[in-house]
Design a protein around this motif. Structure first.
Motif, PDB file in Angstrom:
ATOM      1  N   LYS A 356       0.833  -1.201   0.000  1.00 37.25           N
ATOM      2  CA  LYS A 356       0.000   0.000   0.000  1.00 37.25           C
ATOM      3  C   LYS A 356       0.875   1.260   0.000  1.00 37.25           C
ATOM      4  O   LYS A 356       0.523   2.272  -0.623  1.00 37.25           O
ATOM      5  N   GLY A 357       2.004   1.176   0.701  1.00 33.04           N
ATOM      6  CA  GLY A 357       2.920   2.313   0.703  1.00 33.04           C
ATOM      7  C   GLY A 357       3.422   2.629  -0.692  1.00 33.04           C
ATOM      8  O   GLY A 357       3.528   3.807  -1.081  1.00 33.04           O
ATOM      9  N   ASN A 358       3.730   1.597  -1.479  1.00 33.14           N
ATOM     10  CA  ASN A 358       4.169   1.808  -2.865  1.00 33.14           C
ATOM     11  C   ASN A 358       3.036   2.324  -3.744  1.00 33.14           C
ATOM     12  O   ASN A 358       3.261   3.126  -4.662  1.00 33.14           O
ATOM     13  N   ILE A 359       1.813   1.873  -3.484  1.00 31.77           N
ATOM     14  CA  ILE A 359       0.655   2.371  -4.246  1.00 31.77           C
ATOM     15  C   ILE A 359       0.503   3.875  -4.033  1.00 31.77           C
ATOM     16  O   ILE A 359       0.256   4.635  -4.979  1.00 31.77           O
ATOM     17  N   ILE A 360       0.675   4.313  -2.784  1.00 28.96           N
ATOM     18  CA  ILE A 360       0.583   5.747  -2.480  1.00 28.96           C
ATOM     19  C   ILE A 360       1.675   6.512  -3.214  1.00 28.96           C
ATOM     20  O   ILE A 360       1.441   7.587  -3.777  1.00 28.96           O
ATOM     21  N   ILE A 361       2.900   5.940  -3.234  1.00 28.81           N
ATOM     22  CA  ILE A 361       4.021   6.592  -3.940  1.00 28.81           C
ATOM     23  C   ILE A 361       3.693   6.751  -5.424  1.00 28.81           C
ATOM     24  O   ILE A 361       3.859   7.832  -6.005  1.00 28.81           O
ATOM     25  N   GLN A 362       3.245   5.669  -6.073  1.00 31.59           N
ATOM     26  CA  GLN A 362       2.955   5.716  -7.510  1.00 31.59           C
ATOM     27  C   GLN A 362       1.786   6.649  -7.814  1.00 31.59           C
ATOM     28  O   GLN A 362       1.772   7.333  -8.840  1.00 31.59           O
ATOM     29  N   TYR A 363       0.800   6.681  -6.916  1.00 34.99           N
ATOM     30  CA  TYR A 363      -0.356   7.562  -7.132  1.00 34.99           C
ATOM     31  C   TYR A 363       0.088   9.019  -7.191  1.00 34.99           C
ATOM     32  O   TYR A 363      -0.256   9.757  -8.123  1.00 34.99           O
ATOM     33  N   PHE A 364       0.858   9.442  -6.197  1.00 40.37           N
ATOM     34  CA  PHE A 364       1.281  10.842  -6.176  1.00 40.37           C
ATOM     35  C   PHE A 364       2.318  11.144  -7.251  1.00 40.37           C
ATOM     36  O   PHE A 364       2.398  12.274  -7.738  1.00 40.37           O
ATOM     37  N   TRP A 365       3.117  10.134  -7.645  1.00 38.36           N
ATOM     38  CA  TRP A 365       4.082  10.352  -8.735  1.00 38.36           C
ATOM     39  C   TRP A 365       3.351  10.688 -10.028  1.00 38.36           C
ATOM     40  O   TRP A 365       3.811  11.504 -10.829  1.00 38.36           O
ATOM     41  N   SER A 366       2.195  10.038 -10.249  1.00 37.91           N
ATOM     42  CA  SER A 366       1.393  10.349 -11.440  1.00 37.91           C
ATOM     43  C   SER A 366       0.822  11.758 -11.386  1.00 37.91           C
ATOM     44  O   SER A 366       0.432  12.317 -12.406  1.00 37.91           O
ATOM     45  N   LYS A 367       0.766  12.348 -10.170  1.00 39.85           N
ATOM     46  CA  LYS A 367       0.274  13.714  -9.991  1.00 39.85           C
ATOM     47  C   LYS A 367       1.416  14.733  -9.968  1.00 39.85           C
ATOM     48  O   LYS A 367       1.183  15.921  -9.718  1.00 39.85           O
ATOM     49  N   GLY A 368       2.658  14.274 -10.188  1.00 44.57           N
ATOM     50  CA  GLY A 368       3.791  15.189 -10.168  1.00 44.57           C
ATOM     51  C   GLY A 368       4.356  15.444  -8.781  1.00 44.57           C
ATOM     52  O   GLY A 368       5.122  16.388  -8.584  1.00 44.57           O
ATOM     53  N   ILE A 369       3.991  14.598  -7.801  1.00 46.73           N
ATOM     54  CA  ILE A 369       4.470  14.746  -6.423  1.00 46.73           C
ATOM     55  C   ILE A 369       5.331  13.529  -6.089  1.00 46.73           C
ATOM     56  O   ILE A 369       4.917  12.392  -6.306  1.00 46.73           O
ATOM     57  N   LYS A 370       6.523  13.782  -5.561  1.00 49.95           N
ATOM     58  CA  LYS A 370       7.469  12.700  -5.296  1.00 49.95           C
ATOM     59  C   LYS A 370       7.551  12.404  -3.808  1.00 49.95           C
ATOM     60  O   LYS A 370       7.946  13.257  -3.017  1.00 49.95           O
ATOM     61  N   LEU A 371       7.169  11.175  -3.451  1.00 50.37           N
ATOM     62  CA  LEU A 371       7.312  10.684  -2.083  1.00 50.37           C
ATOM     63  C   LEU A 371       8.311   9.527  -2.108  1.00 50.37           C
ATOM     64  O   LEU A 371       8.125   8.562  -2.850  1.00 50.37           O
ATOM     65  N   ASP A 372       9.383   9.629  -1.313  1.00 54.13           N
ATOM     66  CA  ASP A 372      10.370   8.556  -1.201  1.00 54.13           C
ATOM     67  C   ASP A 372      10.152   7.793   0.102  1.00 54.13           C
ATOM     68  O   ASP A 372       9.865   8.390   1.141  1.00 54.13           O
ATOM     69  N   LEU A 433      -3.047   4.878   8.041  1.00 49.16           N
ATOM     70  CA  LEU A 433      -3.937   3.926   7.378  1.00 49.16           C
ATOM     71  C   LEU A 433      -4.611   3.052   8.434  1.00 49.16           C
ATOM     72  O   LEU A 433      -3.941   2.496   9.309  1.00 49.16           O
ATOM     73  N   VAL A 434      -5.925   2.948   8.352  1.00 48.81           N
ATOM     74  CA  VAL A 434      -6.691   2.106   9.281  1.00 48.81           C
ATOM     75  C   VAL A 434      -7.173   0.890   8.507  1.00 48.81           C
ATOM     76  O   VAL A 434      -7.907   1.011   7.521  1.00 48.81           O
ATOM     77  N   TRP A 435      -6.731  -0.310   8.958  1.00 47.97           N
ATOM     78  CA  TRP A 435      -7.084  -1.536   8.245  1.00 47.97           C
ATOM     79  C   TRP A 435      -8.428  -2.100   8.723  1.00 47.97           C
ATOM     80  O   TRP A 435      -9.266  -2.477   7.912  1.00 47.97           O
ATOM     81  N   LYS A 436      -8.611  -2.154  10.028  1.00 46.70           N
ATOM     82  CA  LYS A 436      -9.870  -2.677  10.572  1.00 46.70           C
ATOM     83  C   LYS A 436     -10.087  -2.110  11.965  1.00 46.70           C
ATOM     84  O   LYS A 436      -9.156  -1.623  12.605  1.00 46.70           O
ATOM     85  N   ALA A 437     -11.336  -2.159  12.408  1.00 45.35           N
ATOM     86  CA  ALA A 437     -11.682  -1.597  13.713  1.00 45.35           C
ATOM     87  C   ALA A 437     -11.141  -2.491  14.824  1.00 45.35           C
ATOM     88  O   ALA A 437     -11.134  -3.715  14.718  1.00 45.35           O
ATOM     89  N   ARG A 438     -10.671  -1.849  15.862  1.00 47.29           N
ATOM     90  CA  ARG A 438     -10.184  -2.600  17.011  1.00 47.29           C
ATOM     91  C   ARG A 438     -11.363  -3.189  17.782  1.00 47.29           C
ATOM     92  O   ARG A 438     -12.426  -2.582  17.857  1.00 47.29           O
ATOM     93  N   GLU A 439     -11.128  -4.336  18.326  1.00 46.78           N
ATOM     94  CA  GLU A 439     -12.182  -4.987  19.102  1.00 46.78           C
ATOM     95  C   GLU A 439     -12.427  -4.209  20.395  1.00 46.78           C
ATOM     96  O   GLU A 439     -11.500  -3.923  21.154  1.00 46.78           O
ATOM     97  N   LYS A 440     -13.670  -3.848  20.597  1.00 44.20           N
ATOM     98  CA  LYS A 440     -14.022  -3.102  21.804  1.00 44.20           C
ATOM     99  C   LYS A 440     -14.260  -4.068  22.966  1.00 44.20           C
ATOM    100  O   LYS A 440     -15.019  -5.016  22.861  1.00 44.20           O
TER     101      LYS A 440
END
Length: 749
Positions: A356-372, A433-440
């Motif tokens: 998911k971290g790489n997906i975020i990087i590629q998404y913003f790279w397509s927008k002209g924003i560079k995240l390393d 990033l929130v994957w799932k709700a914590r058990e209450k």
């Protein structure tokens, strides 16, 4: 140790001597004084000497044994210390190795950055060279095109000029010959054939003129132009020859003979005007001229063709150079593009958060924003992914990235929209990033009391605090908590001292203070801080002063909004360092748990004060604490979630609103000057009364309008001696009783 051994030895010697003397005297008595007294004395003396020597040796052996035990003990301690020293040395060596690795990695990064800059410069130079070459080629091609067109036009012009003259002379000559025959009676026999021929002569003339016009519009390659032009030339010449032949064929043999005779007679008669030889000479000259013209034209055409071929070769060479430069430019661009690509994680099997971290990087790279990539933290419920942003041409703001939260949620399949924040301590952008709700889980009060300091122990825990920084978001309960804290500190001092409150939000709907104020604006905050620092300076070398507790609200806003905000900030630093030496306390109230968000302040500045971060600010503060290990942070975050869930559940069950109800369950993270941070339950707002703690002071206490009330009974003692005693910040009516205590007992109706 030596003194004690000597004392013991002397004591034992005396005791032994007395015992021996007693034995001797007894012996003397039992023998009825049969032996001389001198002998008895000698025996007694010897006995004493022997006893003394024996005791001395015994004490010496004991001392040696004790000394041996002490030496053994010190050797053991020395070995322990030596082991610790070796461990510390190993850690230092490991630390130095890590520093060397970091230094080497930094140098490699710098070298890569320099390589990128060199390649960028080379690409820029290639672009300039390419553009110059392209422009030069275009200019040269344009010049060659003009020259080529000029040569073609010259060629067409020569052919057209020659054909035009030929057509004109040919048809004039032929027309003149026909007219002479028609006018002469000698040629009446052929008039019937000549007249139709003459009528069609104009049509042939027009056709030849049209063909001549076509020469100027012929276009295409050089060979096509030459072929088409010469084709028109040949057609015109062939048709003229055919017309000559047809004209001659119109005459019969006799007539042609008569015509020849007539020519001969005419030549004989008019020798001086048109001699036959002269005509032949003229014809020869014309033929020679025509031949020379054609030869010259052929030479010119050949020269033009050679020039064009040479020029074409040069053009091809230039095109090859340009193509080579273009290929080199593309290769460099590819290499530069690879270097400019954002750094991503090398994925391990099943590494969901890195994917998911790489997906975020590629998404913003397509927008002209560079995240390393940087690093990640988290668990199966939620993760934090950290990114470098230094390689962007402009500064990135986390609010800009949050505009894409919903889109990223769909791409990464998270439970909630992905949010971004700036971690000023690490200099990194962090995505949550929130994957799932914590058990209450319904946590018992006893479990919560084990991980926080309950409100019942609030005063005991805070009573020795002197410099405190309180933070919370808007309507988070900063002011009521600060009031409780200030009065708890003062009550531990039995009300001896003074509170000086500075509240720039005086009179607003969030004004929850129910105590005297020394200042009511940002300018007053500055003056109060100047007074505080002057008081510290005055008391620097004195003792036993009256304790003064300053409270400054809206500290963050005073720094940013006041014209002299920098001066205010510098005075804060002075008060943080020097306040403890002058019996002066300070409470600083602000909104941001991140110290770096207050311009000019750092976490190290605020480390000179106890920090109290309320509710949501507690979670932010844990992330920002640089003194904690990752394990400590994880432990505190887990406790934070349990306490938050417990407070939420209790407020829900009791119907309490954390924003409006003073008795709602609230908590904070306390970061002491020493030791690990602890969670603390905040007491109910207005748990402490200013007049109860400080005593009624008519000079500084706000005027209290006491209005008798006849129909209200004191819930504590049943007395009707009840009066109205002002209102709280929410406009609720206070009442007090004059019977049940020395001071009026206050409560809310």
């Amino acid at each position: 140790m030596n003194i004690s051994l000597k004392s013991a030895s002397r004591g034992l010697t005396v005791v032994a001597s007395l015992l021996c003397l007693g034995g001797v005297l007894s012996f003397v008595k039992s023998e009825d004084n049969m032996k001389p007294l001198a002998l008895n004395i000698i025996i007694a003396s010897g006995t004493l000497a022997v006893s003394s020597e024996f005791i001395s040796r015994s004490n010496h052996n004991k001392a040696n044994n004790q000394l041996a035990d002490i030496v053994a003990k010190h050797e053991k301690e020395w070995k322990t210390l030596n082991t610790k020293y070796e461990e510390q040395s190993a850690l230092l060596k490991q630390s130095q190795t890590l520093k060397d690795d970091l230094h080497q990695a930094t140098e490699e990064i710098n070298l890569k950055n320099q390589t990128i800059q060199i390649l960028q410069g080379k690409v820029k130079q290639l672009v300039v060279d390419f553009e110059l070459k392209t422009q030069e080629l275009e200019d040269k091609l344009q010049c060659e095109d003009i020259r080529y067109q000029e040569l073609i036009d010259v060629f067409k012009g020569l052919i057209s000029e020659h054909l035009n003259e030929r057509i004109y002379k040919f048809f004039n000559s032929l027309d003149e010959s026909i007219n002479k025959k028609l006018e002469s009676e000698d040629y009446q026999a052929i008039h019937a054939n000549l007249i139709p021929f003459k009528d069609k002569l104009q049509l042939h003339y027009d056709t030849h003129c049209e063909l001549l016009k076509n020469i100027s519009v012929i276009d295409g390659d050089l060979s096509d132009i030459v072929t088409d032009v010469l084709s028109i030339y040949s057609r015109i010449v062939d048709e003229q020859t055919a017309l000559k032949t047809k004209f001659r064929n119109l005459l019969n043999l006799d007539e042609r003979r008569s015509l020849e005779d007539a020519y001969t007679t005419l030549a004989d008669m008019k020798t001086t005007h048109c001699p036959k030889d002269k005509a032949k000479d003229l014809l020869g000259e014309y033929n020679s001229f025509q031949k020379n013209q054609l030869n010259n034209l052929g030479e010119k055409l050949e020269d033009n063709v050679n020039s064009l071929e040479e020029m074409r070769g040069q053009v091809f060479d230039l095109i090859a150079q340009i193509e080579s430069l273009a290929l080199e430019k593309v290769a460099l661009k590819d290499e530069l593009n690879k270097l400019n690509q954002p750094q991503v994680w090398r994925l391990a099997t099943g590494s969901n958060e890195l994917t998911k971290g790489n997906i975020i990087i590629q998404y913003f790279w397509s927008k002209g924003i560079k995240l390393d990539r940087a690093f990640t933290t988290g668990d199966v419920y939620e993760s934090k992914i950290y990114y470098h942003t230094d390689n962007n041409p402009r500064t990135l703001v986390f609010k800009e990235l949050n505009e894409h939260s919903d889109a990223l949620q769909q791409l990464c399949l998270t439970l909630k929209p992905i949010t971004f924040d700036w971690d000023a301590d690490k200099g990194l952008m962090v995505a949550s990033l929130v994957w799932k709700a914590r058990e209450k889980k319904d946590t018992a009060k006893s479990d919560i009391d084990a991980i926080w300091i309950p409100a019942s122990k609030f005063e005991t825990y805070v009573k020795r605090w002197e410099r405190v920084r309180i933070t919370a978001g808007s309507t988070g309960g900063k002011s009521p908590t600060a009031k409780n804290l200030a009065l708890a500190i003062m009550r531990s001092r039995k009300g001896k001292g003074e509170i000086r409150l500075y509240d720039p939000q005086h009179g607003s709907k969030k004004d929850y203070w129910d105590m005297p104020k020394a200042g009511m604006s940002h300018e007053d905050n500055l003056q109060g801080m100047k007074e505080l620092c002057q008081l510290i300076d005055d008391r620097r070398h004195g003792h036993n002063h009256q304790f003064v507790l300053y409270i400054f609200d809206e500290v963050d806003n005073t720094v940013t909004q006041l014209k002299e905000g920098a001066k205010f900030r510098d005075l804060i630093k002075v008060s943080l360092k020097e306040g403890s030496h002058a019996d002066v306390g300070v409470i600083y109230i602000g909104q941001s748990a991140d110290a770096n968000e207050v311009p000019g302040m750092t976490h190290s500045n605020w480390n000179n004060a106890v920090q109290l971060h309320i509710v949501t600010n507690a979670g932010t503060a844990i992330e920002k604490l640089t003194t904690l290990t990752t394990e400590d942070k994880t432990k505190l975050l887990n406790q934070y979630r349990k306490i938050q869930e417990y407070c939420d559940r209790m407020n829900e069950e009791l119907g309490l609103d954390i924003f409006t109800d003073s008795g709602a369950y609230r908590f904070a993270l306390a970061v002491p000057l020493t030791g690990l941070p602890k969670f603390i339950q905040l007491p109910v707002f207005d748990s402490y009364d200013y007049s109860d703690v400080m005593g009624v002071d008519t000079q500084t206490q706000k005027a209290i309008v006491e209005t008798p009330v006849n129909d209200i009974v004191c819930p504590h003692c049943g007395s009707r001696a009840v009066v109205k005693n002002g209102t709280n910040a929410k406009g609720e009516q206070y009442y007090s009783c004059k019977t049940c205590s020395e001071k009026p007992k206050r409560w809310i109706s």
